[in-house]
Scaffold this motif. Structure first.
Motif, short mmCIF file in Angstrom:
data_model
loop_
_atom_site.label_atom_id
_atom_site.label_comp_id
_atom_site.label_asym_id
_atom_site.label_seq_id
_atom_site.Cartn_x
_atom_site.Cartn_y
_atom_site.Cartn_z
N SER A 21 0.92 -1.28 -0.03
CA SER A 21 0.09 0.01 0.09
C SER A 21 0.90 1.33 -0.12
O SER A 21 0.39 2.44 -0.48
N ASN A 22 2.13 1.20 0.46
CA ASN A 22 2.94 2.23 0.61
C ASN A 22 4.06 2.41 -0.68
O ASN A 22 5.00 3.12 -0.64
N CYS A 23 3.84 1.54 -1.41
CA CYS A 23 5.05 1.27 -2.55
C CYS A 23 4.83 2.21 -3.71
O CYS A 23 3.68 2.43 -4.17
N SER A 24 5.83 2.65 -3.99
CA SER A 24 5.82 3.80 -5.34
C SER A 24 5.49 3.18 -6.54
O SER A 24 5.09 3.71 -7.68
N VAL A 25 5.51 1.78 -6.91
CA VAL A 25 5.28 1.02 -8.10
C VAL A 25 4.00 0.26 -7.97
O VAL A 25 3.80 -0.68 -8.71
N LEU A 26 3.24 0.61 -7.14
CA LEU A 26 1.81 -0.21 -6.87
C LEU A 26 1.10 -0.30 -8.02
O LEU A 26 0.50 -1.35 -8.31
N GLU A 27 0.88 0.93 -8.99
CA GLU A 27 0.17 0.71 -10.02
C GLU A 27 0.71 0.06 -11.12
O GLU A 27 0.27 -0.07 -12.58
N LEU A 28 2.10 -0.58 -11.08
CA LEU A 28 2.65 -1.38 -12.19
C LEU A 28 2.89 -2.80 -11.89
O LEU A 28 3.08 -3.40 -12.64
N CYS A 29 2.23 -3.08 -10.62
CA CYS A 29 2.80 -4.44 -10.06
C CYS A 29 1.51 -5.28 -9.91
O CYS A 29 0.51 -5.08 -10.28
N LEU A 30 1.57 -6.34 -9.20
CA LEU A 30 0.49 -7.57 -8.97
C LEU A 30 -0.53 -6.65 -8.32
O LEU A 30 -1.64 -7.23 -8.72
N LEU A 61 7.87 -16.32 -12.56
CA LEU A 61 6.67 -17.03 -13.30
C LEU A 61 7.20 -18.19 -14.08
O LEU A 61 6.50 -19.44 -14.23
N ASP A 62 8.35 -18.31 -14.41
CA ASP A 62 9.04 -19.54 -14.99
C ASP A 62 9.12 -20.78 -14.47
O ASP A 62 8.88 -21.92 -15.00
N ALA A 63 8.91 -20.82 -13.10
CA ALA A 63 8.99 -21.90 -11.99
C ALA A 63 7.30 -22.52 -11.89
O ALA A 63 7.50 -23.62 -11.16
N ILE A 64 6.36 -21.87 -12.44
CA ILE A 64 5.15 -22.33 -11.87
C ILE A 64 4.87 -23.81 -12.25
O ILE A 64 4.26 -24.34 -11.46
N SER A 65 5.16 -24.18 -13.67
CA SER A 65 4.72 -25.34 -14.21
C SER A 65 5.22 -26.37 -13.61
O SER A 65 4.91 -27.58 -13.07
N ALA A 66 6.76 -26.46 -13.37
CA ALA A 66 7.47 -27.51 -12.89
C ALA A 66 7.89 -27.41 -11.41
O ALA A 66 8.53 -28.32 -10.85
N GLU A 67 7.52 -26.39 -10.74
CA GLU A 67 7.84 -25.94 -9.31
C GLU A 67 9.41 -25.93 -9.20
O GLU A 67 9.79 -26.10 -7.94
N GLN A 68 10.09 -25.43 -10.34
CA GLN A 68 11.62 -25.09 -9.96
C GLN A 68 11.91 -24.11 -11.29
O GLN A 68 11.10 -24.20 -12.10
N HIS A 69 12.71 -23.22 -10.93
CA HIS A 69 13.02 -22.15 -11.80
C HIS A 69 13.66 -23.09 -13.05
O HIS A 69 14.75 -23.61 -12.92
N LEU A 103 -0.75 -11.56 -15.94
CA LEU A 103 0.93 -11.78 -15.92
C LEU A 103 1.48 -13.10 -16.92
O LEU A 103 2.56 -12.83 -17.46
N LEU A 104 0.68 -14.02 -16.57
CA LEU A 104 0.91 -15.40 -17.21
C LEU A 104 0.83 -15.03 -18.73
O LEU A 104 1.42 -15.42 -19.73
N SER A 105 -0.19 -14.51 -19.20
CA SER A 105 -0.45 -14.20 -20.58
C SER A 105 0.56 -13.31 -21.12
O SER A 105 0.52 -13.31 -22.30
N ARG A 106 0.79 -12.36 -20.23
CA ARG A 106 1.80 -11.37 -20.97
C ARG A 106 2.93 -12.12 -21.30
O ARG A 106 3.56 -11.84 -22.19
N GLU A 107 3.63 -13.08 -20.44
CA GLU A 107 4.76 -13.85 -20.78
C GLU A 107 4.47 -14.41 -22.14
O GLU A 107 5.31 -14.68 -22.83
N ILE A 108 3.23 -14.98 -22.34
CA ILE A 108 3.08 -15.61 -23.47
C ILE A 108 3.21 -14.65 -24.87
O ILE A 108 3.61 -15.11 -26.16
N VAL A 109 2.58 -13.56 -24.65
CA VAL A 109 2.72 -12.74 -25.80
C VAL A 109 4.01 -12.12 -25.92
O VAL A 109 4.30 -11.92 -27.25
#
Length: 250
Positions: free
Chosen positions: A19-28, A99-107, A144-150
């Motif tokens: 809530s106090n982060c300067s990049v709040l509007e760019l992030c998750l 995000l690369d680690a989500i599928s195989a649960e390792q980076h 976020l995941l879709s952005r990686e595909i694009v």
């Protein structure tokens, strides 16, 4: 090499709050309500500082967290069996790593800091649980995941249809747009990566990158001195990139 062997990274911990982060509007948290951001806050108990050249994670490390870049910048890369590095991306503040680690649960790649940087680790198992309760957060994760595909599709287009000068122009335009979104100048910025790393990312040799910089300078499109970039003709850069699409086979 085990994670414990690659972890003397000079990493320091600080308290954090979305809530106090300067990049709040760019992030998750983008688009979340104040109450939802507060719930996400509970997952980020500390920020992590990563020194220039240090690894945030390496290929094969288990998935523990996703990482929001708060300051600084990173490169992601994979290394071939014969030790050659292939750069797969450059990340700056407000962007996510891991995000690369989500599928195989390792980076599946390495993430190294291009400068002294800071990230917000978001424990993935807890994030998944919270996303089930907050549809807006799940929507952001899907985006976020879709952005990686694009991004991957864009890279394939670049590698398949653009010549070396067009690839370099597209790369500079992409950086320009990303800096502009973050409130920085779109026409004057500093490259945090080395020319060799740009070449690896674009599939070009170092000498080709150097020639491309000279060609763009001769066309009065950009000036690049060391790592300092000055865009002289933004429309000209766009036309150079667009020309490849007009000439591309259907």
């Amino acid at each position: 090499m085990s994670p414990s062997e690659v972890r003397p990274l000079h990493i320091h911990y600080l308290k954090a709050a979305c809530s106090n982060c300067s990049v709040l509007e760019l992030c998750l948290p983008i688009g979340l309500t104040g109450q939802e951001v507060e719930r996400l806050d509970t997952l980020i108990v500390q920020r992590v500082k990563v020194k220039k050249g240090a690894a945030l994670y390496r290929t094969g490390d288990p998935l523990r967290s996703l990482y929001a870049v708060r300051t600084g910048s990173f490169k992601t890369s994979v290394v071939s069996l014969d030790g050659r590095e292939q750069v797969t991306g450059f990340q700056m503040l407000g962007e996510m790593l891991g995000l690369d680690a989500i599928s195989a649960e390792q980076h599946a790649c390495n993430a190294l800091a291009l400068e002294d940087s800071e990230v917000c680790p978001i424990h993935f198992a807890q994030l998944e649980k919270l996303a089930h309760e907050l549809p807006s957060l799940q929507h952001n994760l899907n985006k976020l995941l879709s952005r990686e595909i694009v991004r991957d599709h864009s890279m394939l287009m670049m590698m398949g249809n653009m010549n070396s000068d067009e690839r370099l122009a597209a790369f500079l335009l992409n950086l320009s747009q990303r800096f502009s979104i973050r409130g920085y100048s779109s026409r004057e910025f500093v490259l945090k990566m080395r020319r060799e790393e740009i070449g690896s990312y674009l599939g070009l040799r170092l000498e080709t990158i150097c020639r491309g910089i000279a060609h763009l300078r001769d066309q009065a499109l950009v000036e690049i001195a060391g790592r300092n970039v000055k865009v002289l003709d933004m429309d000209g850069l766009r036309q150079l990139v667009a020309g490849c699409h007009r000439d591309a086979p259907l």
